[in-house]
Design an enzyme around this catalytic site. Structure first.
Site, PDB file in Angstrom:
ATOM      1  N   PRO A 282       5.314  45.079  72.356  1.00 18.00           N
ATOM      2  CA  PRO A 282       3.937  44.574  72.439  1.00 18.00           C
ATOM      3  C   PRO A 282       3.711  43.422  71.462  1.00 18.00           C
ATOM      4  O   PRO A 282       4.113  43.494  70.317  1.00 18.00           O
ATOM      5  CB  PRO A 282       3.080  45.786  72.067  1.00 18.00           C
ATOM      6  CG  PRO A 282       4.000  46.858  71.630  1.00 18.00           C
ATOM      7  CD  PRO A 282       5.398  46.445  71.886  1.00 18.00           C
ATOM      8  N   GLU A 283       3.116  42.352  71.961  1.00 17.02           N
ATOM      9  CA  GLU A 283       2.756  41.217  71.105  1.00 17.02           C
ATOM     10  C   GLU A 283       1.245  41.271  70.888  1.00 17.02           C
ATOM     11  O   GLU A 283       0.588  42.222  71.307  1.00 17.02           O
ATOM     12  CB  GLU A 283       3.217  39.910  71.764  1.00 17.02           C
ATOM     13  CG  GLU A 283       4.735  39.912  72.000  1.00 17.02           C
ATOM     14  CD  GLU A 283       5.274  38.618  72.584  1.00 17.02           C
ATOM     15  OE1 GLU A 283       4.696  37.551  72.314  1.00 17.02           O
ATOM     16  OE2 GLU A 283       6.279  38.669  73.304  1.00 17.02           O
TER      17      GLU A 283
ATOM     18  N   HIS B 160       8.195  62.521  74.461  1.00 19.29           N
ATOM     19  CA  HIS B 160       8.108  61.363  73.566  1.00 19.29           C
ATOM     20  C   HIS B 160       6.805  61.322  72.773  1.00 19.29           C
ATOM     21  O   HIS B 160       6.503  60.321  72.135  1.00 19.29           O
ATOM     22  CB  HIS B 160       8.283  60.067  74.353  1.00 19.29           C
ATOM     23  CG  HIS B 160       9.594  59.994  75.057  1.00 19.29           C
ATOM     24  ND1 HIS B 160      10.796  60.024  74.377  1.00 19.29           N
ATOM     25  CD2 HIS B 160       9.919  59.932  76.373  1.00 19.29           C
ATOM     26  CE1 HIS B 160      11.798  59.972  75.240  1.00 19.29           C
ATOM     27  NE2 HIS B 160      11.293  59.919  76.460  1.00 19.29           N
TER      28      HIS B 160
ATOM     29  N   ARG C 212      11.274  55.071  71.631  1.00 19.93           N
ATOM     30  CA  ARG C 212      12.309  54.623  70.696  1.00 19.93           C
ATOM     31  C   ARG C 212      12.081  55.148  69.279  1.00 19.93           C
ATOM     32  O   ARG C 212      12.938  54.942  68.415  1.00 19.93           O
ATOM     33  CB  ARG C 212      12.362  53.093  70.664  1.00 19.93           C
ATOM     34  CG  ARG C 212      12.466  52.423  72.029  1.00 19.93           C
ATOM     35  CD  ARG C 212      13.884  52.237  72.511  1.00 19.93           C
ATOM     36  NE  ARG C 212      14.724  51.461  71.632  1.00 19.93           N
ATOM     37  CZ  ARG C 212      14.998  50.172  71.801  1.00 19.93           C
ATOM     38  NH1 ARG C 212      14.454  49.485  72.774  1.00 19.93           N
ATOM     39  NH2 ARG C 212      15.823  49.563  70.987  1.00 19.93           N
TER      40      ARG C 212
END
Ligand SMILES: [Zn+2]
Length: 279
Positions: free
Chosen positions: A2-3, A92, A111
């Protein structure tokens, strides 16, 4: 990853979903994600009200009653969602905030690179990465004078320079490629060889492109989605990113993809010529 536009979209989603809610209890399923021992983290958050969600660069600041702030960085794959109490937990899901209204705010991260730092409000800029963060890419904060000064003193090439959050906050791999294409600047152009006229064009494109991407709810790449679980729409407006071999929308030349400072980099070899330097 994500930016800025994606994080801003998450901020807006969270604001609508949980602003004003009160935390009853917290489950920490992956302790490495937080900066405190889990029991201290849980105890500090018990009964706190979520007052506001702020953002700086790619960092979310979850403002709580009791002068506390959770600094949340999503890193590669982090996302939030809100579920009713009792619905199945995803493997997750790493942090669960049980709210007093019967909902849960969940932090999911495939992750496990995301981080949450609970700090006193006012101390958030001491968190690693925020101490050195550059200006927000807005008309007000990203001034021509600042750009001129940082560009004059760097011999780096422009693409990794734009990814360095201490120069400008919020640009990642996708939007760095896009703003360079919009500005007709080669990704390998040394920063101190870029003219003031070009710096001004680039500055305007950075500000405008990120504003457009925010308006389009960000870009959906890999697993990113908004806090509502919707997909962002802005990927339909990308000109070069992910378009290797496709015609440049401006001149028709095939878009090229190279590795630059370990990052996949997309550009048009005709519109974005390297200028004034030996190859
Ligand atoms: Zn072109």
């Amino acid at each position: 990853m994500p930016e800025l536009p994606e994080v801003e979209t998450v901020r807006r989603g969270l604001t609508q979903l949980v602003e004003g809610s009160t935390i009853k209890t917290v489950d920490v399923l992956y302790a490495k994600m937080i900066n405190l021992p889990p029991d201290d983290f849980k105890e500090a958050l018990r009964g706190k009200r979520i007052e506001k969600i702020d953002r700086r660069g790619k960092y979310l600041f979850i403002r709580l009653s009791g002068h506390l702030t959770i600094v949340s960085h999503l890193r590669m794959e982090g996302k939030y969602d809100v579920e009713p109490e009792g619905s199945p937990i995803d493997k997750h899901t790493h942090i669960i905030f049980h709210l007093t209204d019967g909902r849960q705010l969940r932090y999911n991260d495939t992750r496990k690179f995301g981080r949450m730092n609970l700090v006193d409000t006012g101390a958030e800029m001491q968190v690693a990465g925020l101490k050195t963060i550059g200006p927000e890419p807005t008309e007000k904060d990203l001034t021509v004078e600042y750009m001129k000064r940082i560009f004059a003193k760097s011999r780096k090439v422009i693409k990794p320079f734009l990814l360095d959050q201490s120069n400008i906050a919020g640009l990642g791999n996708i939007y760095a490629d896009e703003v360079l294409w919009l500005s007709k600047i080669n990704p390998k152009q040394p920063v101190n060889t870029i003219s003031l006229a070009k710096i001004k064009v680039l500055r305007k494109n950075i500000i405008d492109e990120l504003a457009r991407a925010i308006a389009g709810h960000g870009t959906t790449v890999h697993s990113y989605s908004t806090a509502y679980g919707e997909a962002g729409q802005f990927q339909n407006h990308l000109n070069v990113y992910g378009r290797e071999g496709e015609p440049c929308p401006r001149c028709g030349t095939k878009i090229v993809k190279i590795k630059l400072a370990q990052r996949g980099t997309h550009f048009c070899p005709k519109c974005q010529r390297l200028r004034g330097v030996k190859k």
